[in-house]
Design an enzyme around this catalytic site. Structure first.
Site, PDB file in Angstrom:
ATOM      1  N   ASP A  59     -17.038   4.647   2.409  1.00 15.96           N
ATOM      2  CA  ASP A  59     -17.435   4.369   3.691  1.00 15.96           C
ATOM      3  C   ASP A  59     -18.101   3.075   3.902  1.00 15.96           C
ATOM      4  O   ASP A  59     -17.489   2.098   4.503  1.00 15.96           O
ATOM      5  CB  ASP A  59     -18.354   5.435   4.545  1.00 15.96           C
ATOM      6  CG  ASP A  59     -18.608   4.712   5.844  1.00 15.96           C
ATOM      7  OD1 ASP A  59     -17.865   5.058   7.086  1.00 15.96           O
ATOM      8  OD2 ASP A  59     -19.863   4.348   6.050  1.00 15.96           O
ATOM      9  N   CYS A  90     -16.612   5.230   9.250  1.00 17.36           N
ATOM     10  CA  CYS A  90     -15.176   5.050   8.735  1.00 17.36           C
ATOM     11  C   CYS A  90     -14.777   6.335   8.179  1.00 17.36           C
ATOM     12  O   CYS A  90     -13.529   6.866   8.458  1.00 17.36           O
ATOM     13  CB  CYS A  90     -15.003   3.830   7.822  1.00 17.36           C
ATOM     14  SG  CYS A  90     -15.215   2.317   8.450  1.00 17.36           S
ATOM     15  N   ASP A  91     -15.672   7.140   7.605  1.00 21.06           N
ATOM     16  CA  ASP A  91     -15.283   8.245   6.974  1.00 21.06           C
ATOM     17  C   ASP A  91     -14.993   9.378   8.276  1.00 21.06           C
ATOM     18  O   ASP A  91     -14.239  10.192   8.283  1.00 21.06           O
ATOM     19  CB  ASP A  91     -16.384   9.007   6.494  1.00 21.06           C
ATOM     20  CG  ASP A  91     -16.187   8.815   4.827  1.00 21.06           C
ATOM     21  OD1 ASP A  91     -15.159   8.868   4.192  1.00 21.06           O
ATOM     22  OD2 ASP A  91     -17.235   8.532   4.114  1.00 21.06           O
ATOM     23  N   LEU A  92     -15.712   9.332   9.104  1.00 19.35           N
ATOM     24  CA  LEU A  92     -15.840  10.050  10.420  1.00 19.35           C
ATOM     25  C   LEU A  92     -14.832  10.043  11.132  1.00 19.35           C
ATOM     26  O   LEU A  92     -14.028  10.994  11.656  1.00 19.35           O
ATOM     27  CB  LEU A  92     -17.244  10.120  11.072  1.00 19.35           C
ATOM     28  CG  LEU A  92     -18.472  10.626  10.298  1.00 19.35           C
ATOM     29  CD1 LEU A  92     -19.722  10.376  11.176  1.00 19.35           C
ATOM     30  CD2 LEU A  92     -18.350  11.903  10.022  1.00 19.35           C
ATOM     31  N   GLY A 113     -11.716  10.974   9.769  1.00 18.34           N
ATOM     32  CA  GLY A 113     -11.554  12.513   9.867  1.00 18.34           C
ATOM     33  C   GLY A 113     -10.952  13.040  11.163  1.00 18.34           C
ATOM     34  O   GLY A 113     -10.139  13.678  11.670  1.00 18.34           O
TER      35      GLY A 113
END
Length: 419
Positions: A143, A171-173, A176
């Site tokens: 991230d 960015c990860d979230l 997703g």
């Protein structure tokens, strides 16, 4: 009143091969929407988040929240026998979500081209740091690297300060969330065409997609933005300002709100100042404007400012810490937090889903499962025999935690509260 209608993705089966955040967060959204999510983890250790504290007994507190409403099947996919068992799951699945390094699934013989031969209707969603192709594709990407390369860190923090990232793994979230959105769109397309497809979402591009104001500025003028603290890129006053006991956020950007803001705080003199005559002028003279505003707000408590601005209908809010957020009476009144059952921990408090649907409520079932809790049940349902499963377990290619108890969602009651 309890709504007994089923969630919108009821009947959809999702296989998740996920670690840490992007794929598990995507599968969480699908699980909340009613999909049967089977989290396929390595038989030794499982998702690395299981080793991330703080711990409740032997269970990871973050894990049992990020992975609610899912089942756990523990398989070593490098084992030919375990891979064969996994392929039986693929035959019956609608969706596969994974976030391994690009090429890793293909090397296991589980790439999209491999699995579409088994199940042409499969929607195969891949999340990665940089995408499935391109010059950066094979690099590891977390991230913070995506926040750095996407430009987010260049505009986060205060002018002249050190680099800062967004406080959550944004960015990860959002990768997703994009994966989950793309999956639902691909399922809709499959209703028309009868076939699945491959979805490629990267942390990098997910981060760049946030640059709506920065793109508008750069592609119009060539100007490159920088960090501005809490201030807005294109509006003023729209930021946190000093109060006598801390800070308060304000947003007085429309003509009506600007007039009401000045009236509520005794700043009517600013209405006659030509430097603040319109939105563009206020933005151009933001530094002087904020100094003038803070001569008043710094003499008032946050609560007093909030009370005055709320009465005047001007957008404002205090800056809450998470201790305050997790006990917020508005969220409590809307039933946002809820308690999920866990076979060894009892009730585990959960963050609610922001998706409120009047006719097809989201699912509220079990907390994140014990590793391998559902291996036996899921593989039996997929057509494996008890003897085959026993062989996998004895060989170390699978883990079936029959002691921990299955944490399936099949018998859970899905409810929503109308307010």
């Amino acid at each position: 009143m309890t709504n007994e209608r089923t969630p919108p993705l009821t009947g959809v089966t999702v296989l998740e091969i996920g670690a840490f955040m992007a794929a598990p967060f995507a599968a969480l959204q699908l699980a909340d929407l009613g999909a049967k999510v089977i989290k396929v983890e390595h038989s030794t250790g499982g998702d690395p988040v299981r080793q991330t504290g703080p711990f409740l007994g032997t269970e990871s507190s973050p894990f049992v929240r990020i992975n609610r409403n899912k089942r756990s099947v523990a398989l070593d996919l490098k084992s030919p026998d375990a891979r064969s068992a996994f392929l039986r799951l693929v035959e019956r699945a609608d969706v596969l979500v994974e976030n391994l390094r690009p090429g890793a699934m293909r090397r296991l013989g589980l790439g999209y081209q491999d699995l579409r031969e088994i199940n042409p209707r499969l929607v195969y969603a891949s999340g990665s740091g940089w995408g499935q192709d391109g010059p950066l594709a094979n690099l590891p990407g977390l991230d913070i690297m995506a926040q750095a390369r996407s430009g987010l860190m260049s505009i986060t923090g205060h002018p002249g300060g050190p680099p800062a990232k967004v406080g959550v793994p944004i960015c990860d979230l959002v990768c997703g969330l994009y994966l989950a959105l793309a999956v639902t769109a691909a399922l809709r397309e499959r209703d028309r065409s009868g076939t699945g497809q491959h979805i490629d979402v990267s942390l990098f591009e997910a981060g760049v997609s946030f640059a709506v104001w920065e793109a508008g500025k750069y592609f119009a003028t060539g100007e490159v933005g920088g960090p501005m603290g809490s201030a807005h890129q294109s509006n003023a006053p729209y930021q946190a300002v000093h109060s006598s006991d801390g800070y308060v956020t304000i947003g007085a950007t429309t003509p009506r709100n600007w007039q009401a803001f000045c009236g509520a705080l005794g700043l009517t003199r600013l209405l006659a100042d030509p430097r603040y005559a319109d939105a563009f002028s206020r933005l151009e003279n933001r530094a002087e404007l904020i100094k003038s505003i803070e001569t008043v707000t710094s003499t008032m408590s946050t609560a007093e400012i909030i009370e005055r601005l709320n009465k005047a209908g001007v957008p404002c809010a205090p800056i809450a810490d998470y201790g305050e957020v997790f006990t917020d009476e508005h969220l409590a009144a809307r039933g946002f937090f809820w308690d999920a059952p866990h076979p060894t921990l009892g009730s585990v408090r959960q963050l609610g889903s922001p998706m409120r649907m009047s006719e097809t409520p989201v699912q509220r079932a079990g907390a994140g499962p014990v590793l391998g809790a559902d291996t036996r049940e899921v593989l039996l349902a997929a057509g494996c025999s008890a003897a085959e499963i026993d062989h996998l377990v004895a060989a170390g290619a699978a883990l079936a935690d029959d002691v921990g108890g299955a944490t399936t969602t099949s018998s859970a009651t899905t409810t929503t509260t109308r307010r």
